[in-house]
Design a protein around this motif. Structure first.
Motif, mmCIF file in Angstrom:
data_model
loop_
_atom_site.group_PDB
_atom_site.id
_atom_site.type_symbol
_atom_site.label_atom_id
_atom_site.label_comp_id
_atom_site.label_asym_id
_atom_site.label_seq_id
_atom_site.Cartn_x
_atom_site.Cartn_y
_atom_site.Cartn_z
ATOM 1 N N LYS A 41 0.750 -1.195 0.082
ATOM 2 C CA LYS A 41 0.005 -0.112 -0.044
ATOM 3 C C LYS A 41 0.986 1.388 0.239
ATOM 4 O O LYS A 41 1.955 1.312 0.653
ATOM 5 N N ILE A 42 0.591 2.395 -0.743
ATOM 6 C CA ILE A 42 1.124 3.411 -0.903
ATOM 7 C C ILE A 42 0.770 4.440 0.284
ATOM 8 O O ILE A 42 -0.419 4.816 0.564
ATOM 9 N N GLN A 43 1.507 4.684 1.117
ATOM 10 C CA GLN A 43 1.486 5.759 2.271
ATOM 11 C C GLN A 43 1.193 7.354 1.758
ATOM 12 O O GLN A 43 2.008 7.722 0.902
ATOM 13 N N PRO A 44 0.252 7.812 1.892
ATOM 14 C CA PRO A 44 -0.050 9.241 1.576
ATOM 15 C C PRO A 44 0.855 10.300 2.207
ATOM 16 O O PRO A 44 1.531 10.037 3.433
ATOM 17 N N GLN A 45 1.409 10.983 1.243
ATOM 18 C CA GLN A 45 2.537 11.860 1.528
ATOM 19 C C GLN A 45 1.957 13.375 1.474
ATOM 20 O O GLN A 45 1.184 13.723 0.561
ATOM 21 N N GLY A 46 2.374 14.277 2.334
ATOM 22 C CA GLY A 46 1.804 15.507 2.280
ATOM 23 C C GLY A 46 0.818 15.923 2.866
ATOM 24 O O GLY A 46 -0.014 14.881 3.427
ATOM 25 N N PHE A 47 0.204 17.219 3.260
ATOM 26 C CA PHE A 47 -1.002 17.425 3.891
ATOM 27 C C PHE A 47 -2.232 16.985 3.080
ATOM 28 O O PHE A 47 -3.172 16.196 3.814
ATOM 29 N N LEU A 48 -2.298 17.269 1.854
ATOM 30 C CA LEU A 48 -3.349 16.821 0.978
ATOM 31 C C LEU A 48 -3.512 15.528 0.871
ATOM 32 O O LEU A 48 -4.699 15.054 0.825
ATOM 33 N N GLY A 49 -2.657 14.684 0.605
ATOM 34 C CA GLY A 49 -2.681 13.286 0.529
ATOM 35 C C GLY A 49 -3.207 12.711 1.848
ATOM 36 O O GLY A 49 -3.971 11.677 1.952
ATOM 37 N N ARG A 50 -2.650 13.023 2.995
ATOM 38 C CA ARG A 50 -3.005 12.477 4.231
ATOM 39 C C ARG A 50 -4.677 12.997 4.604
ATOM 40 O O ARG A 50 -5.239 12.109 5.138
ATOM 41 N N TYR A 51 -4.838 14.273 4.117
ATOM 42 C CA TYR A 51 -6.463 14.685 4.285
ATOM 43 C C TYR A 51 -7.238 13.835 3.035
ATOM 44 O O TYR A 51 -8.427 13.618 3.866
ATOM 45 N N TYR A 52 -6.875 13.658 2.054
ATOM 46 C CA TYR A 52 -7.637 12.974 1.215
ATOM 47 C C TYR A 52 -7.855 11.494 1.914
ATOM 48 O O TYR A 52 -8.975 10.975 2.046
ATOM 49 N N ALA A 53 -6.723 10.837 2.191
ATOM 50 C CA ALA A 53 -7.058 9.518 2.624
ATOM 51 C C ALA A 53 -7.887 9.574 3.966
ATOM 52 O O ALA A 53 -8.530 8.215 4.167
ATOM 53 N N ARG A 54 -7.566 10.527 4.888
ATOM 54 C CA ARG A 54 -8.333 10.589 6.147
ATOM 55 C C ARG A 54 -9.844 10.749 5.942
ATOM 56 O O ARG A 54 -10.696 10.076 6.470
ATOM 57 N N TYR A 55 -10.296 11.631 5.134
ATOM 58 C CA TYR A 55 -11.643 12.168 5.349
ATOM 59 C C TYR A 55 -12.408 11.956 4.017
ATOM 60 O O TYR A 55 -13.600 11.505 3.930
ATOM 61 N N ILE A 56 -11.618 12.193 2.741
ATOM 62 C CA ILE A 56 -12.580 12.237 1.551
ATOM 63 C C ILE A 56 -12.652 10.785 1.155
ATOM 64 O O ILE A 56 -13.757 10.597 0.624
ATOM 65 N N ALA A 57 -11.519 9.875 1.204
ATOM 66 C CA ALA A 57 -11.707 8.471 0.682
ATOM 67 C C ALA A 57 -12.564 7.698 1.463
ATOM 68 O O ALA A 57 -13.206 6.628 1.157
ATOM 69 N N THR A 58 -12.759 8.209 2.898
ATOM 70 C CA THR A 58 -13.847 7.204 3.575
ATOM 71 C C THR A 58 -15.089 7.949 3.515
ATOM 72 O O THR A 58 -16.073 7.593 4.281
ATOM 73 N N SER A 59 -15.333 9.070 2.761
ATOM 74 C CA SER A 59 -16.585 9.780 2.599
ATOM 75 C C SER A 59 -17.208 10.032 4.081
ATOM 76 O O SER A 59 -18.395 10.151 4.566
ATOM 77 N N SER A 60 -16.344 10.790 4.728
ATOM 78 C CA SER A 60 -16.683 11.410 6.037
ATOM 79 C C SER A 60 -17.240 12.783 5.646
ATOM 80 O O SER A 60 -16.931 13.608 4.862
ATOM 81 N N PRO A 61 -18.168 13.361 6.324
ATOM 82 C CA PRO A 61 -18.748 14.458 6.248
ATOM 83 C C PRO A 61 -17.738 15.695 6.836
ATOM 84 O O PRO A 61 -18.489 17.051 6.789
ATOM 85 N N ALA A 62 -16.721 15.518 7.405
ATOM 86 C CA ALA A 62 -16.017 16.550 8.080
ATOM 87 C C ALA A 62 -15.466 17.502 7.017
ATOM 88 O O ALA A 62 -15.367 18.805 7.341
ATOM 89 N N PRO A 63 -15.088 17.109 5.922
ATOM 90 C CA PRO A 63 -14.688 18.179 5.015
ATOM 91 C C PRO A 63 -15.850 19.292 4.735
ATOM 92 O O PRO A 63 -15.178 20.630 4.472
ATOM 93 N N ILE A 64 -16.939 19.105 4.957
ATOM 94 C CA ILE A 64 -18.054 20.161 4.727
ATOM 95 C C ILE A 64 -17.830 21.109 6.048
ATOM 96 O O ILE A 64 -17.906 22.329 5.768
ATOM 97 N N LEU A 65 -17.708 20.202 7.132
ATOM 98 C CA LEU A 65 -17.485 21.419 8.503
ATOM 99 C C LEU A 65 -16.339 22.288 8.269
ATOM 100 O O LEU A 65 -16.305 23.524 8.513
ATOM 101 N N HIS A 66 -15.380 21.589 7.683
ATOM 102 C CA HIS A 66 -13.953 22.307 7.847
ATOM 103 C C HIS A 66 -13.986 23.314 6.728
ATOM 104 O O HIS A 66 -13.477 24.531 6.833
#
Length: 93
Positions: A41-66
Motif C-alpha cells: 500500500k502506498i502511504q499518503p504523503q503531504g498534507f493534502l494526501g493525508r487529508y484525502y486518505a483520512r476524510y475524503i476517501a472514507t466519505s466522511s462529512p468532516a470536509p463540509i464542516l472544515h
C-alpha cells in the motif's frame, strides 16, 4: 504461411521445449525475478494526501464542516480588515 507464423506467440512449456524465438530459460528467469504477493500500500504523503486518505476517501462529512469554518474565518478576516478595524477609533460614526 510463414507471415502468419511470425504473428503467433511462441509456445511456452514448463518441460523445457523451446519456443520460436528462444529458450524458456530466459522467460522463466524473467518471471522468477518478478515480485510475488499483493502490491504494498502506498502511504499518503503531504498534507493534502493525508487529508484525502483520512476524510475524503472514507466519505466522511468532516470536509463540509472544515470548508464552512474556513469560509467563516476568511470572511471574518476580510470583514475586520475592511470594516471593523475603523470602528475601534470611533472616528467614522
Amino acid at each position: 504461411m510463414s507471415a502468419i507464423k511470425s504473428l503467433l506467440p511462441p509456445r511456452i512449456s514448463v518441460s523445457g521445449v523451446t519456443g520460436a524465438s528462444g529458450s524458456t530459460a530466459a522467460l522463466s528467469d524473467l518471471y522468477s525475478k518478478l515480485p510475488k504477493g499483493p502490491a504494498p500500500k502506498i502511504q499518503p504523503q503531504g498534507f493534502l494526501g493525508r487529508y484525502y486518505a483520512r476524510y475524503i476517501a472514507t466519505s466522511s462529512p468532516a470536509p463540509i464542516l472544515h470548508a464552512t469554518l474556513a469560509i467563516g474565518l476568511i470572511g471574518y478576516a476580510f470583514n475586520y480588515h475592511f470594516h471593523l478595524k475603523h470602528h475601534k477609533t470611533k472616528k467614522h460614526h
